[in-house]
Design an enzyme around this catalytic site. Structure first.
Site, PDB file in Angstrom:
ATOM      1  N   CYS A  72     -16.505 -19.373   7.711  1.00  0.00           N
ATOM      2  CA  CYS A  72     -15.206 -20.027   7.763  1.00  0.00           C
ATOM      3  C   CYS A  72     -14.147 -18.944   7.948  1.00  0.00           C
ATOM      4  O   CYS A  72     -14.110 -17.966   7.189  1.00  0.00           O
ATOM      5  CB  CYS A  72     -14.952 -20.802   6.471  1.00  0.00           C
ATOM      6  SG  CYS A  72     -13.276 -21.485   6.359  1.00  0.00           S
ATOM      7  N   CYS A 123     -12.682 -24.458   1.207  1.00  0.00           N
ATOM      8  CA  CYS A 123     -11.220 -24.429   1.383  1.00  0.00           C
ATOM      9  C   CYS A 123     -10.682 -25.662   2.099  1.00  0.00           C
ATOM     10  O   CYS A 123      -9.468 -25.828   2.199  1.00  0.00           O
ATOM     11  CB  CYS A 123     -10.788 -23.165   2.119  1.00  0.00           C
ATOM     12  SG  CYS A 123     -11.184 -23.130   3.878  1.00  0.00           S
ATOM     13  N   CYS A 143     -20.110 -29.923  16.566  1.00  0.00           N
ATOM     14  CA  CYS A 143     -19.244 -29.403  17.618  1.00  0.00           C
ATOM     15  C   CYS A 143     -18.039 -28.755  16.932  1.00  0.00           C
ATOM     16  O   CYS A 143     -17.144 -29.446  16.455  1.00  0.00           O
ATOM     17  CB  CYS A 143     -18.835 -30.540  18.543  1.00  0.00           C
ATOM     18  SG  CYS A 143     -18.014 -30.006  20.035  1.00  0.00           S
TER      19      CYS A 143
END
Length: 154
Positions: A72, A123, A143
């Site tokens: 992330c 988050c 995706c």
């Protein structure tokens, strides 16, 4: 109703439908808008925090083929392995499975009909959407926006 009033109403309605939905969840990593803006670049902020979608083919991660892990871009949680990445031909990095305990999902009933939104479970950053047209063994296509991810080679 005059045509001009009707068109203004339709534009306002469409803008409201396209706007990100308010999060009902709470997350381990929470920052103020100013802190997120400072941490992320403009594109990553728009994708992760405002649920924007990058242009297809614009992310270098779409063509990334090295072994490694995708994290992330907001909180550095490991989210996807290169072992589950494949070329979906869509112009976005695609995976057939996330890493364990990496993502959350929720219904996304925007302008494009019912979809399943994928976000970072730590988050809440928006990654993209999951579709049921992927390869075996899961049949799923995660995706993802490349701007929402950071790649580290193994």
């Amino acid at each position: 109703m005059r045509r001009r009033d009707f068109m203004a109403t339709m534009v306002t309605l469409a803008a409201g439908l396209a706007a990100p939905m308010a999060w009902a969840e709470t997350f381990e990593v929470t920052l103020s808008e100013a802190e997120w803006r400072k941490r992320l670049g403009d594109q990553a902020y728009r994708v992760l925090r405002e649920e924007a979608t990058e242009r297809p083919g614009s992310s270098r991660l779409d063509k990334e083929t090295r072994a490694g892990t995708y994290f992330c871009a907001g909180c550095d949680l490991a989210a996807f392995s290169s072992e589950t990445k494949y070329d979906s031909g869509t112009g976005w990095p695609s995976f057939w499975k996330p890493l364990p305990d990496a993502i959350g999902t929720r219904a996304d009933g925007g302008l494009f009909g019912a979809r399943t939104e994928v976000h970072c479970r730590r988050c809440g950053g928006h990654f993209g959407h999951v579709f049921e047209d992927g390869p075996a063994p899961t049949g799923l296509r995660y995706c993802m926006n490349g701007a929402a991810l950071a790649f580290r080679a193994a």
